[in-house]
Design a protein around this motif. Sequence first.
Motif, mmCIF file in Angstrom:
data_model
loop_
_atom_site.group_PDB
_atom_site.id
_atom_site.type_symbol
_atom_site.label_atom_id
_atom_site.label_comp_id
_atom_site.label_asym_id
_atom_site.label_seq_id
_atom_site.Cartn_x
_atom_site.Cartn_y
_atom_site.Cartn_z
ATOM 1 N N LYS A 22 -4.809 12.303 -1.259
ATOM 2 C CA LYS A 22 -4.479 10.983 -1.802
ATOM 3 C C LYS A 22 -5.580 10.459 -2.723
ATOM 4 O O LYS A 22 -5.364 9.500 -3.469
ATOM 5 C CB LYS A 22 -4.216 9.988 -0.675
ATOM 6 C CG LYS A 22 -5.427 9.648 0.168
ATOM 7 C CD LYS A 22 -5.079 8.642 1.263
ATOM 8 C CE LYS A 22 -6.306 8.288 2.093
ATOM 9 N NZ LYS A 22 -5.980 7.313 3.162
ATOM 10 N N CYS A 81 2.161 12.986 -2.038
ATOM 11 C CA CYS A 81 1.301 13.378 -0.907
ATOM 12 C C CYS A 81 2.136 13.747 0.311
ATOM 13 O O CYS A 81 1.834 14.726 1.013
ATOM 14 C CB CYS A 81 0.332 12.246 -0.570
ATOM 15 S SG CYS A 81 -0.994 12.047 -1.776
ATOM 16 N N GLU A 82 3.190 12.990 0.559
ATOM 17 C CA GLU A 82 4.060 13.290 1.697
ATOM 18 C C GLU A 82 4.735 14.656 1.519
ATOM 19 O O GLU A 82 4.861 15.430 2.477
ATOM 20 C CB GLU A 82 5.106 12.189 1.852
ATOM 21 C CG GLU A 82 4.541 10.871 2.369
ATOM 22 C CD GLU A 82 5.564 9.740 2.352
ATOM 23 O OE1 GLU A 82 6.738 10.019 2.030
ATOM 24 O OE2 GLU A 82 5.188 8.596 2.660
ATOM 25 N N ASN A 133 2.019 8.260 -3.032
ATOM 26 C CA ASN A 133 2.407 8.447 -1.627
ATOM 27 C C ASN A 133 3.514 9.480 -1.466
ATOM 28 O O ASN A 133 3.478 10.316 -0.569
ATOM 29 C CB ASN A 133 2.853 7.109 -1.032
ATOM 30 C CG ASN A 133 1.697 6.141 -0.865
ATOM 31 O OD1 ASN A 133 0.552 6.548 -0.726
ATOM 32 N ND2 ASN A 133 1.985 4.845 -0.884
#
Length: 360
Positions: free
Chosen positions: A176, A186-187, A183
Amino acid sequence: MDRKIIHVDVDAFFASVEQRDNPKLKGKPVIVGGTSDRGVVATCSYEARRYGIHSAMPIFKAKKQCPYGIFLPTRHSRYKEVSEEIFKLFYSITDLVEPISIDEAYLDITKLNRNPRNVAYYIKEQVKKKTGLTVSIGISYNKFLAKLGSDWNKPNGLKVITEDMIPEILKPLPIKKVHGLGNTSCEKLNKIGIFIVEDLLKMPSEYLVNFLGKYGIEVYDRIRGNDTRVVKNTRVSKSIGRETTLEEDTHDKTYLEELIFKFAKDISTSLKRKHLYGKTITIKIKLSNFESHTKSKTINEYINSFEEICMVGVNILNEIDLDRDIRLIGLSVSNLSKADVRQLNFFDLENDFCKNNEKL
């Protein structure tokens, strides 16, 4: 010539200004964003962050996590005043200043015959002397690493990242921290076992491009210390908008139209002050269950008058099926230009709503 880039970030800006202006608040968990449970945290002091408080957290949740916190409304005019004083200092050092927000900026000092550390210490000293605030500073040969450095040891930090430190210094960092990875990205990466930069470094560039799209190659380069972005001394806003969280959930269209009118006036003033025009008008709503929706309309010419913005905004609102109560409404103008020539307006400025509300 290797570039010398500095990134300066004022520590907990809004909260720090409040603590500076009211010494009784020093050392206490100050949370700026409002006192109503329906608002969100704009920023908070480091004392409040120990309770897990962070920007964009709903106020009602912040109150549960930090019941003895001091909740304050925002004072944008005051923050702008302090910000202008800080930026005046930046421009006294170099013309190559790129504002990122009201409290952070990049400075390119490549052409200055001065040691970057000495410049950083000078900035720290002068900001403290003039405003009573502290700043965190990152120094490196590109923007990505300078920004990373300013966030390294906040508050009041200073970090220099040199080319010989790359990529070892980046390997333990969570992904991150990489500029360009939000987000959602990154997920997605976490789901395939990518958690730190060292994991990312093992991925081929082709795979990152397939996985992340056009930003994949930028991420690939940055984690290897490559970032060709230059510090720009002019920065055109991408959009200008206003929004508010309502005191009570509602789907009263008349009341919502009145808010659109007020937003349009405020946005128009900002656009004219910056000599900007926009073509895309967007209405944003958040339902009582926190579900967000936006609806936009791009018109044929650039506008900046409040009557035109208001009319388009109200028309968009009328196209939205308000079958459920909403808790937040916003209006924004984007697709901006510094255009200084207006074509003949195709709008009928006799719009009843905007004309009648001019008297408000």
